[in-house]
Design an enzyme around this catalytic site. Sequence first.
Site, mmCIF file in Angstrom:
data_model
loop_
_atom_site.group_PDB
_atom_site.id
_atom_site.type_symbol
_atom_site.label_atom_id
_atom_site.label_comp_id
_atom_site.label_asym_id
_atom_site.label_seq_id
_atom_site.Cartn_x
_atom_site.Cartn_y
_atom_site.Cartn_z
ATOM 1 N N LEU A 35 -10.280 -3.612 4.219
ATOM 2 C CA LEU A 35 -9.376 -2.919 3.288
ATOM 3 C C LEU A 35 -8.176 -2.270 3.993
ATOM 4 C CD1 LEU A 35 -8.940 -2.029 0.324
ATOM 5 C CD2 LEU A 35 -10.114 0.103 0.921
ATOM 6 N N ASP A 36 -6.973 -2.622 3.554
ATOM 7 C CA ASP A 36 -5.725 -2.011 4.039
ATOM 8 C C ASP A 36 -5.560 -2.144 5.556
ATOM 9 O OD1 ASP A 36 -5.157 -1.238 1.437
ATOM 10 O OD2 ASP A 36 -6.074 0.725 1.653
ATOM 11 N N ALA A 37 -6.161 -3.164 6.115
ATOM 12 C CA ALA A 37 -6.113 -3.323 7.573
ATOM 13 C C ALA A 37 -5.470 -4.635 8.015
ATOM 14 C CB ALA A 37 -7.521 -3.203 8.146
ATOM 15 N N HIS B 250 0.860 -1.181 0.000
ATOM 16 C CA HIS B 250 0.000 0.000 0.000
ATOM 17 C C HIS B 250 0.894 1.228 0.000
ATOM 18 C CE1 HIS B 250 -3.631 2.316 0.420
ATOM 19 N NE2 HIS B 250 -3.046 3.027 1.357
ATOM 20 N N GLY C 175 -7.057 3.373 1.431
ATOM 21 C CA GLY C 175 -7.879 3.482 0.228
ATOM 22 C C GLY C 175 -7.164 4.115 -0.939
#
Lengths: 288, 288, 288, 288
Positions: free
Chosen positions: B231-233, B196, B205
């Site tokens: 998401l992205d976690a 990311h 995001g």
Amino acid sequence: MNIQRNTAILLMHCPDQQGILAAVTEFINQNKGNIVYLDQHVDYEQNVFFMRTEFDLTNFLIPRDKIKEYFNTLFAERYQMEFSLYFGDQKPRMALFVSKMSHCLFDILARYTSGELDVDIPLIISNHEDLRWVADKFGIEYHVFNITKENKEEQEAKEMALMKEKGVTFIVLARYMQVISEKMIAEYPNKIINIHHSFLPAFIGAKPYHAAYARGVKIIGATGHYVTTELDAGPIIEQDVARVNHKDTVQSFIHKGQDLEKIVLSRAVEKHVERKVLVYQNKTVVFN
Amino acid sequence: MNIQRNTAILLMHCPDQQGILAAVTEFINQNKGNIVYLDQHVDYEQNVFFMRTEFDLTNFLIPRDKIKEYFNTLFAERYQMEFSLYFGDQKPRMALFVSKMSHCLFDILARYTSGELDVDIPLIISNHEDLRWVADKFGIEYHVFNITKENKEEQEAKEMALMKEKGVTFIVLARYMQVISEKMIAEYPNKIINIHHSFLPAFIGAKPYHAAYARGVKIIGATGHYVTTELDAGPIIEQDVARVNHKDTVQSFIHKGQDLEKIVLSRAVEKHVERKVLVYQNKTVVFN
Amino acid sequence: MNIQRNTAILLMHCPDQQGILAAVTEFINQNKGNIVYLDQHVDYEQNVFFMRTEFDLTNFLIPRDKIKEYFNTLFAERYQMEFSLYFGDQKPRMALFVSKMSHCLFDILARYTSGELDVDIPLIISNHEDLRWVADKFGIEYHVFNITKENKEEQEAKEMALMKEKGVTFIVLARYMQVISEKMIAEYPNKIINIHHSFLPAFIGAKPYHAAYARGVKIIGATGHYVTTELDAGPIIEQDVARVNHKDTVQSFIHKGQDLEKIVLSRAVEKHVERKVLVYQNKTVVFN
Amino acid sequence: MNIQRNTAILLMHCPDQQGILAAVTEFINQNKGNIVYLDQHVDYEQNVFFMRTEFDLTNFLIPRDKIKEYFNTLFAERYQMEFSLYFGDQKPRMALFVSKMSHCLFDILARYTSGELDVDIPLIISNHEDLRWVADKFGIEYHVFNITKENKEEQEAKEMALMKEKGVTFIVLARYMQVISEKMIAEYPNKIINIHHSFLPAFIGAKPYHAAYARGVKIIGATGHYVTTELDAGPIIEQDVARVNHKDTVQSFIHKGQDLEKIVLSRAVEKHVERKVLVYQNKTVVFN
């Protein structure tokens, strides 16, 4: 440290157009000011021109108390320029706000008493008695204003009165664990520097190290920024980070973080004191 | 690079209690396994014991295909241990997912073809034709599955079938600009690595560099993490950062960030390939 | 900070062989010591095993004053082990040596008085009067021994006598601008910590910032190391760096460097105080 | 990436005096050049003024082929100015020198083929056949000149002839394991970029990772610099570092170092290609 005594410091920004830099430097040169520092920056996206210049006044033809007026007439209106003018011999006067943790306080006071930080610190304000002993060690007034939901407005009014009396020009929140109200922020716009113990905008609000630990980050950070009415969202002046790994605990995050906090805060304060920070649309230009 | 050929690699965690480390190392020693690597970690807060050990099997008395069973019987049940057992001669098989940007792809393929990264890469999957030329340069199969809202489930099913056929053991999203669905994540739990392009959890995001620029940060980052359904976690494996200043633009954020992204992703992939990452409660233990 | 009160801390190294780790941990476990920390390291090149363990003594079956003897008998001879044994309630006693610069001194004293650094500081020694005011602020004895080529041996003898009287166990040179003689080094082997204001081994000796500036480096550094008889060549405990660029001057190198120096020195001191540094062949193992 | 097509780029330095900046910018403005970039730096110690400016030529009144002459007449002599003039549409032409390691080569070629690096690379030169396969992948000519003590002068003469034929304007030594002779350096003054695998000036010469490991450093580095006749002593363009610890081996130093090397070299090359590096007295001014 870098502030020359008999100098004027000009911080400005305006819509970019051809010839501004030349016009300003020519104006200084023609009036026999000797430029000892000049840095400029153009934001080509926003089309804004930023500049910081410092010039020696020894032979300057315009009297010191007229410079602002001349600048206003000759440039500010013509170029829609916003500018600040400072003099190298005017020391900024800092109010230090603290709560219970001493690391940032010690770092600033050590720099102050050793002459590294070119300010006056007429007083320390706290919501607790805890750090009076530190203030005493350094011989600085320590005023306690305990803050509750009920008395906050009233207490802040007293703090502001006291600061006015002491000629305070800017505020440093050295791990002060209270939200500053809008009134005080309005009184000191872009003149209240806070240290937030995370790499903003990650971990806004309380207990950022606990949140960072829970998230399992591999790097922690600290952020020095101006306080605005939106929590932890003001213009960032300085940030730094340190590596952590799975062997770290919340406690070691806090411990490593304290070194970051004090260095980042002191750097941000130093840049502010040297008049090297220019705020534009919630972002900073920080000159070298 | 560091993986010894005739070795077994044991990754494990269990509730901490006295004597575990001694018990495991004694078991290996008594059966004439030669420990070439051992690192352990105790999370005293959660009271969990983590260990990675690698031992030479040359003189090991237990047959290779029985080790797992023995470990299970002797330790896993007794200590409520969860463990994974790998062998140094089993190469992980990577599927590389890409979209349009080539920097991470090139970095992984350069490491792969030069022998630095000890994996097999049987195929590259993309939602666009754009990077076929890179795959061709390196002689790797390139499969395009265009993804729309309507066909996503179907296309991912085909991708999974193809990966199964090719014996893929883990997936690397090298700036693949699609969200992976729950089904594929369930098929590859803690086996999908994403890069990311921000310092998570800041700027989750889309368009993190634009968001970072708008916020006026002084440091940007990149995060390599396992993909989970949020998401992205997912669990963070590796992060790194770079300084930016007021002279930077969104474009220079992106440019500086690309160097971060490729190095951080490759480091995360390398740690995974070396079986040095252990996931526990959405966090990672990353052994040296 | 991390030192548990009723614990023993064991630092050791020996030729690596199968079963050492198991033997030591078993010994502690069987005697009802509760291991609260264990980290080990194997240097496979030199074939040396290093370990640091800390165990709670509350239920330990061997009397505190016998532990060393037992360890010696059971392990040291059998395994050619060299070990040090400390107790969590024995505070190291530091002598601080300073000259004229206050930044490292302030940093250590701030940590000390706020309880962050778990030591006693019975005295400060200097070759100048300059920093007596700082010592006075913190209420610590300040002894001046002016040093000349002629009186050096004699003065150091007095310093050593004074330190012996005060029960000093280790020395910190906080920008002390004198070379320590072999006699004092021999008296405090791997117990004198110096901060050198460069990224060693670059810029050994005097005026490293001037040398770094002349060379045009883009990064400056600081190094915390144990003092040995060879100048600036002792075992390195900690290093850190900061970016510089063409806008920097020798003065700004010095200024930026001071922040590095104080943080690096304090980290090195902290690791030493926590008994986390092990010296082997002029290099250090620094446990987490 | 940042180079505008129809622009002129001026790099200059001269003794500092009042009005230079104004004079140059006025000259450009009056002739209807549109300044799209300007950065200047004053070395107050040496009293030297440095500037880089980039201006759009679309409406510029002076013909492109006369600009140099005008600049020379109007400024160079009057101000004792040394300057270089480039045009945004003239691509630098790079010769890449390699030996056996591929990581820097791959990094540069990936940037080149993806359009990130705005150069032409007409050829790769090596003293070994080893990396021909990489050149072939990217479709670039690969010339081998084996070098011995006896044939060095002769072989370098051939290399120079070949580079002249190919219109090479600068050389990048991407881990080329040969010392460049004075003749070639004289032919390409401040136009040969080398990557040295240490944090210069530490560990000059061969096997710096081995030396760094032996010294027990806690940080390793890499340095991109121009080649001069004194080994590893040329003007530094860029440096970066990475942390190591006692768990690292010479092999892991080399492994971690390779990521540093390729990123540092590519950054240095990029700055050179963008005409942002100015050499003065064996130091560089590197504009943003």
